[in-house]
Design a protein around this motif. Sequence first.
Motif, PDB file in Angstrom:
ATOM      1  N   ALA A 113       0.818  -1.218   0.000  1.00  0.00           N
ATOM      2  CA  ALA A 113       0.000   0.000   0.000  1.00  0.00           C
ATOM      3  C   ALA A 113       0.851   1.268   0.000  1.00  0.00           C
ATOM      4  O   ALA A 113       0.310   2.365  -0.122  1.00  0.00           O
ATOM      5  CB  ALA A 113      -0.921   0.002   1.216  1.00  0.00           C
ATOM      6  N   LEU A 114       2.172   1.111   0.131  1.00  0.00           N
ATOM      7  CA  LEU A 114       3.070   2.272   0.187  1.00  0.00           C
ATOM      8  C   LEU A 114       3.850   2.417  -1.112  1.00  0.00           C
ATOM      9  O   LEU A 114       4.114   1.429  -1.797  1.00  0.00           O
ATOM     10  CB  LEU A 114       4.054   2.112   1.351  1.00  0.00           C
ATOM     11  CG  LEU A 114       3.448   2.103   2.743  1.00  0.00           C
ATOM     12  CD1 LEU A 114       4.534   1.835   3.774  1.00  0.00           C
ATOM     13  CD2 LEU A 114       2.754   3.411   3.039  1.00  0.00           C
TER      14      LEU A 114
ATOM     15  N   GLU B 130      -4.331   0.447   6.191  1.00  0.00           N
ATOM     16  CA  GLU B 130      -3.577   0.951   5.042  1.00  0.00           C
ATOM     17  C   GLU B 130      -3.554   2.480   4.985  1.00  0.00           C
ATOM     18  O   GLU B 130      -2.506   3.073   4.756  1.00  0.00           O
ATOM     19  CB  GLU B 130      -4.129   0.369   3.745  1.00  0.00           C
ATOM     20  CG  GLU B 130      -3.887  -1.117   3.612  1.00  0.00           C
ATOM     21  CD  GLU B 130      -4.509  -1.715   2.363  1.00  0.00           C
ATOM     22  OE1 GLU B 130      -5.221  -0.999   1.621  1.00  0.00           O
ATOM     23  OE2 GLU B 130      -4.275  -2.915   2.132  1.00  0.00           O
TER      24      GLU B 130
ATOM     25  N   ARG C 107      -0.265   4.891   5.288  1.00  0.00           N
ATOM     26  CA  ARG C 107       0.114   5.905   4.282  1.00  0.00           C
ATOM     27  C   ARG C 107       0.313   7.267   4.956  1.00  0.00           C
ATOM     28  O   ARG C 107       1.219   8.024   4.601  1.00  0.00           O
ATOM     29  CB  ARG C 107      -0.919   5.976   3.173  1.00  0.00           C
ATOM     30  CG  ARG C 107      -0.787   4.841   2.166  1.00  0.00           C
ATOM     31  CD  ARG C 107      -1.640   5.053   0.923  1.00  0.00           C
ATOM     32  NE  ARG C 107      -3.060   4.921   1.166  1.00  0.00           N
ATOM     33  CZ  ARG C 107      -3.734   3.776   1.137  1.00  0.00           C
ATOM     34  NH1 ARG C 107      -3.107   2.654   0.861  1.00  0.00           N
ATOM     35  NH2 ARG C 107      -5.021   3.760   1.366  1.00  0.00           N
TER      36      ARG C 107
ATOM     37  N   TYR D 120       3.671   7.207   6.635  1.00  0.00           N
ATOM     38  CA  TYR D 120       4.693   7.360   5.597  1.00  0.00           C
ATOM     39  C   TYR D 120       4.849   8.838   5.210  1.00  0.00           C
ATOM     40  O   TYR D 120       5.962   9.357   5.114  1.00  0.00           O
ATOM     41  CB  TYR D 120       4.300   6.515   4.389  1.00  0.00           C
ATOM     42  CG  TYR D 120       5.145   6.722   3.164  1.00  0.00           C
ATOM     43  CD1 TYR D 120       6.345   6.034   3.001  1.00  0.00           C
ATOM     44  CD2 TYR D 120       4.747   7.589   2.162  1.00  0.00           C
ATOM     45  CE1 TYR D 120       7.113   6.201   1.873  1.00  0.00           C
ATOM     46  CE2 TYR D 120       5.520   7.772   1.033  1.00  0.00           C
ATOM     47  CZ  TYR D 120       6.694   7.078   0.886  1.00  0.00           C
ATOM     48  OH  TYR D 120       7.458   7.262  -0.238  1.00  0.00           O
ATOM     49  N   THR D 121       3.720   9.507   5.017  1.00  0.00           N
ATOM     50  CA  THR D 121       3.736  10.922   4.645  1.00  0.00           C
ATOM     51  C   THR D 121       4.378  11.761   5.746  1.00  0.00           C
ATOM     52  O   THR D 121       5.181  12.659   5.468  1.00  0.00           O
ATOM     53  CB  THR D 121       2.303  11.411   4.347  1.00  0.00           C
ATOM     54  OG1 THR D 121       1.784  10.630   3.262  1.00  0.00           O
ATOM     55  CG2 THR D 121       2.283  12.876   3.967  1.00  0.00           C
TER      56      THR D 121
END
Length: 159
Positions: free
Chosen positions: A31-32, A139, A143, A146-147
Amino acid sequence: MHDGYLFTLGICGSAAEDDPAPEVLSALLGALPPVKRAAFLGELPAGQPDLLLAEVVADMRDAELIVIVTPATVPQLPARLNNLLRAAYAADLAGRYAALVAVGPYAQAVLHELRAAVATCGFVLAGAFALVEDAPLPEAELRAAYTAARAALAPHALP
């Protein structure tokens, strides 16, 4: 040494085929955005040196986000994952971003232990999730982690 590309490191406390944790890590990494690496920490025969741990700790140094997924079929962290976190503490990797996922019937207890170990390492907790049977994967939350890691650690990195 950082080459300008974002690097997400996935670590799983299991490599067993009958354990859902490796499948969860693979799905979450999918998902990344790239670039990603994954380490699956299976059982080692007694007395065998663990050469993988040093390599994973070295990768942690260059990772903007570390995704740790652990099985929670018993109320404690797998021994090899615990050893990895001790090695990460000794390597002084404070400031790395980590997202944590525990999978199984003891997810809450294991997640509590994992949070404590990650805090001791000085990692920035970017998310923590306890998954029990049939729970949806986080998910969207991953994300977002991650951001946040990208913005904080490598805002000018190439996409």
